[in-house]
Write an enzyme that holds these catalytic residues in place. Sequence first.
Site, mmCIF file in Angstrom:
data_model
loop_
_atom_site.group_PDB
_atom_site.id
_atom_site.type_symbol
_atom_site.label_atom_id
_atom_site.label_comp_id
_atom_site.label_asym_id
_atom_site.label_seq_id
_atom_site.Cartn_x
_atom_site.Cartn_y
_atom_site.Cartn_z
ATOM 1 N N HIS A 198 69.295 -15.078 35.010
ATOM 2 C CA HIS A 198 70.031 -16.257 35.474
ATOM 3 C C HIS A 198 69.122 -17.484 35.574
ATOM 4 O O HIS A 198 69.478 -18.582 35.119
ATOM 5 C CB HIS A 198 70.667 -15.958 36.838
ATOM 6 C CG HIS A 198 71.367 -17.128 37.448
ATOM 7 N ND1 HIS A 198 70.752 -17.967 38.353
ATOM 8 C CD2 HIS A 198 72.618 -17.617 37.273
ATOM 9 C CE1 HIS A 198 71.598 -18.923 38.715
ATOM 10 N NE2 HIS A 198 72.739 -18.730 38.082
ATOM 11 N N CYS A 226 75.545 -16.392 19.620
ATOM 12 C CA CYS A 226 75.400 -17.301 20.755
ATOM 13 C C CYS A 226 74.398 -16.771 21.771
ATOM 14 O O CYS A 226 74.226 -17.352 22.846
ATOM 15 C CB CYS A 226 76.748 -17.552 21.428
ATOM 16 S SG CYS A 226 77.524 -16.060 22.103
#
Length: 470
Positions: A66, A424
């Site tokens: 993250h 992606c």
Amino acid sequence: YEEVLEGTRAIRRRLAEGVRLEEITHENRVFEEGDVLVTEMTTPDWEPLMKQASLIVTRKGGRTSHAAIIAREFGIPAIVGCSEAMDLENLATVTGSCAEGDTGFIYSGNHPFEIEEIEVDSNVKLNTKIKLNVGFPTKSLADSQLPVDGVGLARIEFVLSAEVGIHPLAFVHHQELVQYLETNEVGPGLQPYVEALEITDESVIQSAVEAVERRACSYEDKRGLFIDKLREGVGLICAAFHPRPVLVRLSDFKSNEYRELLGGRIFEPNEENPMIAWRGASRYLDGNFKPAFEMELEAMASVRHDFGLDNLQLMVPFCRSPEEGEAVKNLLNEHNVGPDSKVPLFVMVELPSNVIDAENFIEKMELYGGSIGSNDLVQTIYAVSRDDLEGYQHPVDARSPAVKSMIRDAVRKFTQAGLEIGICGQAPSDYPDEFPEFLIDCGISSISVTPDTVMAVRISIAKAEANSNS
């Protein structure tokens, strides 16, 4: 993090009482814009703090953690997986460097640096489309000025955490939560969460209820705030890039990330390994979570039909089987955002089953295309945690043989079906000098990267295409 929030609130109270900021010592200011953020690891609720940091250092995490993803999104230097991070002296002046290869360095004091400018001819026509990975809508207007062919990954999660910050089911079950606090009676919608309600401190429930009432005070149906924030965020991204396509990945928070939102501990299980548990497509079809997902679809339908943004495309993440994908497609059709409504549908190719059984996914989901998620593909092929990839004795990444073999097969199968197939995941952004060349050799349709690596990847693609034509 709670201590940081409490400290920040205390400072605001003192400022409101007339105390000047200069009168508060640096030791008591908690965290200011431009400070260096040092922590074990981050979760979505840290994002407001992260945006103020000049450097982020975490003890845990890898390239796809993250902290790394958010830092790339905002162009903030980040050094993750730094085992001695917590040994850094508090309030010391340091200089972080992410410009010296794969290893980040932290130097004591202020160090001088040089800026190297590289000119790139963006008018050179490329066969491979370059797209962007985006998250925060407020950056989309600036990002849309880059020489790209659209958005290959728009992350809904950033809108949910930064703009909403409350678990979606807290909006759905707001009245029943109010009733529970007043009478201790559990309504039918809260029945699946009886055990969680019993062990959750009443103040936590009260905080979630008050947050919904405060944020959605002008809405009779509190769900309206959630829907509006989501459609405004996604709508802004689509409008900024229009008419170029914007591929929006439907929500893919894991249970541990949902738990960090206000009210999340009421509605989320405490899973041992949330990375491969209740996430993606399996959530959308679950009776308990479905009302939350339907708010999401209502927002997407508004972007497409009310705003008239016909460049919206949708992608289903972490879809384990063709049958699961078909059920999600049917749900999208019911809400006028599926193939029946001419909204292009993609699947995120991030599980071995997505590649091995690609033909059935394509048929049952009526796919327009696929997008390879190399981050999770590494995790699911090699059975490793993507948050700690660097912690293994023999680390693996997207360049490892099994992953590259899967990627090549995925490109071949989607291409043979006449469909678009892009990537992606972080691999092209992390390895711009080598990975795009491999993808072009596979015959990939598009490569989606973070804004900070667009020009480097563009150079790499131009060189690879020139070599393949020679």
